[in-house]
Design an enzyme around this catalytic site. Structure first.
Site, short mmCIF file in Angstrom:
data_model
loop_
_atom_site.label_atom_id
_atom_site.label_comp_id
_atom_site.label_asym_id
_atom_site.label_seq_id
_atom_site.Cartn_x
_atom_site.Cartn_y
_atom_site.Cartn_z
N ASP A 66 -7.93 -5.73 0.24
CA ASP A 66 -8.43 -6.57 -0.84
C ASP A 66 -7.98 -8.02 -0.75
O ASP A 66 -8.42 -8.85 -1.54
CB ASP A 66 -7.99 -5.99 -2.20
CG ASP A 66 -8.76 -4.74 -2.53
OD1 ASP A 66 -9.94 -4.68 -2.16
OD2 ASP A 66 -8.19 -3.83 -3.13
N HIS A 96 0.85 -1.19 0.00
CA HIS A 96 0.00 0.00 0.00
C HIS A 96 0.89 1.23 0.00
O HIS A 96 1.93 1.23 0.65
CB HIS A 96 -0.92 0.00 1.23
CG HIS A 96 -2.07 0.93 1.07
ND1 HIS A 96 -2.00 2.25 1.39
CD2 HIS A 96 -3.31 0.70 0.57
CE1 HIS A 96 -3.16 2.81 1.11
NE2 HIS A 96 -3.97 1.90 0.60
N1 CMC Z 1 4.03 -7.48 -4.80
C1 CMC Z 1 5.37 -7.50 -4.91
N2 CMC Z 1 6.17 -6.43 -4.75
C2 CMC Z 1 5.57 -5.28 -4.44
C3 CMC Z 1 4.17 -5.17 -4.31
C4 CMC Z 1 3.40 -6.32 -4.49
N3 CMC Z 1 2.06 -6.28 -4.36
N4 CMC Z 1 3.85 -3.88 -4.02
C5 CMC Z 1 5.01 -3.21 -3.97
N5 CMC Z 1 6.05 -4.06 -4.23
C6 CMC Z 1 7.48 -3.72 -4.25
C7 CMC Z 1 7.84 -2.93 -5.50
O1 CMC Z 1 8.23 -3.78 -6.53
C8 CMC Z 1 8.97 -2.07 -4.97
O2 CMC Z 1 10.11 -2.88 -4.91
P1 CMC Z 1 11.58 -2.25 -5.20
O3 CMC Z 1 11.83 -1.28 -4.09
O4 CMC Z 1 12.51 -3.41 -5.23
O5 CMC Z 1 11.46 -1.57 -6.55
C9 CMC Z 1 8.56 -1.75 -3.53
O6 CMC Z 1 7.71 -2.85 -3.13
C10 CMC Z 1 7.81 -0.44 -3.38
O7 CMC Z 1 6.69 -0.49 -4.25
P2 CMC Z 1 6.03 0.74 -4.99
O8 CMC Z 1 5.46 0.24 -6.28
O9 CMC Z 1 7.00 1.88 -5.02
O10 CMC Z 1 4.87 1.13 -4.00
P3 CMC Z 1 3.67 2.12 -4.30
O11 CMC Z 1 3.38 2.80 -3.03
O12 CMC Z 1 3.94 2.99 -5.48
O13 CMC Z 1 2.49 1.12 -4.72
C11 CMC Z 1 0.59 -0.29 -4.61
C12 CMC Z 1 1.45 0.74 -3.87
C13 CMC Z 1 -0.67 -0.59 -3.79
C14 CMC Z 1 0.18 0.25 -5.97
C15 CMC Z 1 1.41 -1.60 -4.78
O14 CMC Z 1 1.83 -2.08 -3.52
C16 CMC Z 1 0.65 -2.68 -5.54
O15 CMC Z 1 0.61 -2.65 -6.77
N6 CMC Z 1 0.05 -3.66 -4.81
C17 CMC Z 1 -0.73 -4.70 -5.46
C18 CMC Z 1 -2.09 -4.18 -5.86
C19 CMC Z 1 -3.02 -4.04 -4.68
O16 CMC Z 1 -3.17 -4.93 -3.87
N7 CMC Z 1 -3.68 -2.87 -4.61
C20 CMC Z 1 -4.70 -2.60 -3.60
C21 CMC Z 1 -4.33 -1.45 -2.71
S1 CMC Z 1 -5.41 -1.37 -1.26
C22 CMC Z 1 -6.98 -1.04 -1.91
C23 CMC Z 1 -7.09 0.31 -2.48
O17 CMC Z 1 -6.93 1.29 -1.73
O18 CMC Z 1 -7.39 0.43 -3.69
#
Ligand code: CMC
Length: 425
Positions: free
Chosen positions: A364, A307
């Site tokens: 989720d 998140h």
């Molecule tokens: N699985 C594997 N690795 C992950 C995931 C994941 N679900 N989420 C983040 N990471 C890794 C990412 O690859 C990065 O690694 P590195 O530092 O090596 O590059 C690190 O964690 C930081 O990730 P980020 O993409 O910079 O984080 P963000 O804050 O931009 O993204 C997010 C947040 C929710 C978009 C992302 O965690 C994600 O895509 N999660 C899966 C989708 C999901 O479950 N979304 C629902 C969110 S809660 C409901 C809502 O509010 O909509």
């Protein structure tokens, strides 16, 4: 208005010093007012709004480090267990939980608006019957703007308030009809003698052939709790979209349709559908470990994990997991996908890769398993999220319109061609 702290940040730019005032809210980090950077010929740069507060708000507070989510000051776990969804809606809209009398009045108002204009039903026929339900929802909720446009005055508080009630009341009808359309069953009209969650399940699952269809109270309770857990989440992508669209003075139903579009993506509300698809693909507990290796090599994402704000745990996920256990036990369901989900969670919470990146289950992760137990098909999961989040979107839209606001207009770091002339024409 937020309080000036008397503190300031000083920015050194081109040999000059710019004082940037600092404001405090009631909770959360102080914010630095960067408006004066423009006068010095610069923009600030923060793609993804990672550290930018785009507005002032009194509705919802999140402390991502501590796993805290408060609506108007009340913790989400207390609202999920001690209040129902419509009480939470009232709270988000009005700032206080309703008294018994206010609750009765509010419930009655919502019930009074559950029908949609009969012509709205005809919009569905324009969609292919295999259209994704979120595509249909974007269209039919947006279409409401055609029914409530002439005569709508965004400056009129009564017009704004009735819009909020209409949306909370009508979105479940449209969501259920979206499902009915995709399975080829006739639309079921709302029943105002039922509770909000019961009425939604009734419109989803009753058919003319089964006149005595009764909603299982266990399922209605679980549905209501899922709605409550998704009701609002401060300035997330879809809420910010609604605010941005609303800041132009656009029709509110069209703004909510924009929010539905933003919610659809798998990084946001589309994650609940993606989690179940992922669990389907993994198939068996013995496939979990190799799947996790693929996650770590970034071939796939672990859906329902991570998140932008929560870096410790998502308090909604905790209640969702408890609800999941309760519902499956009450229904006597032994879902093998629950065992899979728990194994994924176990590995993730003990693996250095996930620990280092603060990746925890989000709301989720378990919601899909409950929705499946309720009988909601996977493609409808994000529609349920949209239904529940409608109150959050419209609360933020109302808050924005209740005080002076500016059109949302970000700037950019331009890296394209410099000016040049068209040659050879
Ligand atoms: N699985 C594997 N690795 C992950 C995931 C994941 N679900 N989420 C983040 N990471 C890794 C990412 O690859 C990065 O690694 P590195 O530092 O090596 O590059 C690190 O964690 C930081 O990730 P980020 O993409 O910079 O984080 P963000 O804050 O931009 O993204 C997010 C947040 C929710 C978009 C992302 O965690 C994600 O895509 N999660 C899966 C989708 C999901 O479950 N979304 C629902 C969110 S809660 C409901 C809502 O509010 O909509």
């Amino acid at each position: 208005m937020s309080e000036a702290t008397g503190k300031k940040a000083v920015l050194q730019l081109d040999g000059k010093e710019i004082d940037l005032p600092i404001y405090s809210g009631t909770l959360g980090p102080d914010v630095i007012d960067v408006k004066d950077v423009l006068a010095a010929g610069h923009f600030t740069f923060d793609p993804g709004f990672v550290s930018t507060a785009a507005c002032e708000s009194k509705i919802t507070f999140i402390d991502g480090g501590k796993g805290v989510l408060l609506h108007r000051g009340y913790p989400i776990d207390q609202l999920a267990t001690k209040a129902d969804y419509l009480e939470t809606c009232y709270l988000l809209l009005n700032g206080e939980l309703p008294t018994a009398e206010q609750k009765q009045e509010f419930d009655a108002k919502v019930r009074n608006h559950t029908m949609v204009h009969d012509q709205v039903g005809r919009f569905f026929n324009g969609f292919r019957r295999d259209a994704h339900p979120m595509a249909i929802m974007c269209g039919v909720v947006g279409a409401l703007s055609a029914f409530y446009h002439n005569g709508f005055d965004v400056e009129n508080i009564d017009h704004r308030e009735i819009t909020a009630i209409r949306l909370i009341a009508k979105v479940p009808t449209l969501a259920a009809w979206t499902y009915k359309y995709t399975v080829g069953q006739p639309f079921v009209y709302p029943r105002n003698d039922l509770s909000y969650a019961e009425n939604f399940l009734y419109m989803m699952f009753a058919t003319p052939a089964d006149r005595d269809y009764k909603v299982d109270p266990i399922l209605a309770k679980a549905m209501d709790r899922i709605f409550t857990l998704h009701a609002d989440h401060e300035q997330n992508a879809s809420t910010s979209t609604v605010r941005l669209a609303g800041s132009t003075g656009a029709n509110p139903y069209a703004c909510i349709a924009a929010g539905i579009a933003a919610l659809w993506g798998p990084a946001h509300g589309g994650a609940n559908e993606a989690v179940l698809k992922m669990l389907d693909e993994i198939g068996a507990v013995e496939n979990v470990a190799p799947f996790m290796e693929k996650v770590k090599t970034k071939e796939v994402k672990l859906m329902g994990f991570g998140h932008r704000v929560y870096k410790n745990f998502d308090p909604r996920a905790k209640v969702m997991k408890e609800t999941c256990d309760e519902v499956l036990t009450a229904l006597g369901i032994n879902d093998p996908q629950l065992a899979l989900a728990m194994e994924l969670e176990r590995i993730a919470l003990s693996d250095e890769y996930f620990i280092k990146r603060n990746l925890y289950p989000n709301v989720d992760f378990y919601s899909g398993i409950i929705l499946k137990a309720i009988g909601i098909p996977t493609e409808m999961f994000t529609v349920i999220f949209a239904l529940a989040r409608t109150v959050g979107w419209i609360s933020h839209w109302l808050e924005m319109h209740s005080a002076p606001y500016k059109i949302g207009r970000p700037r950019q770091l331009y890296t394209g061609e410099t000016q040049r002339d068209i040659q050879g024409r």
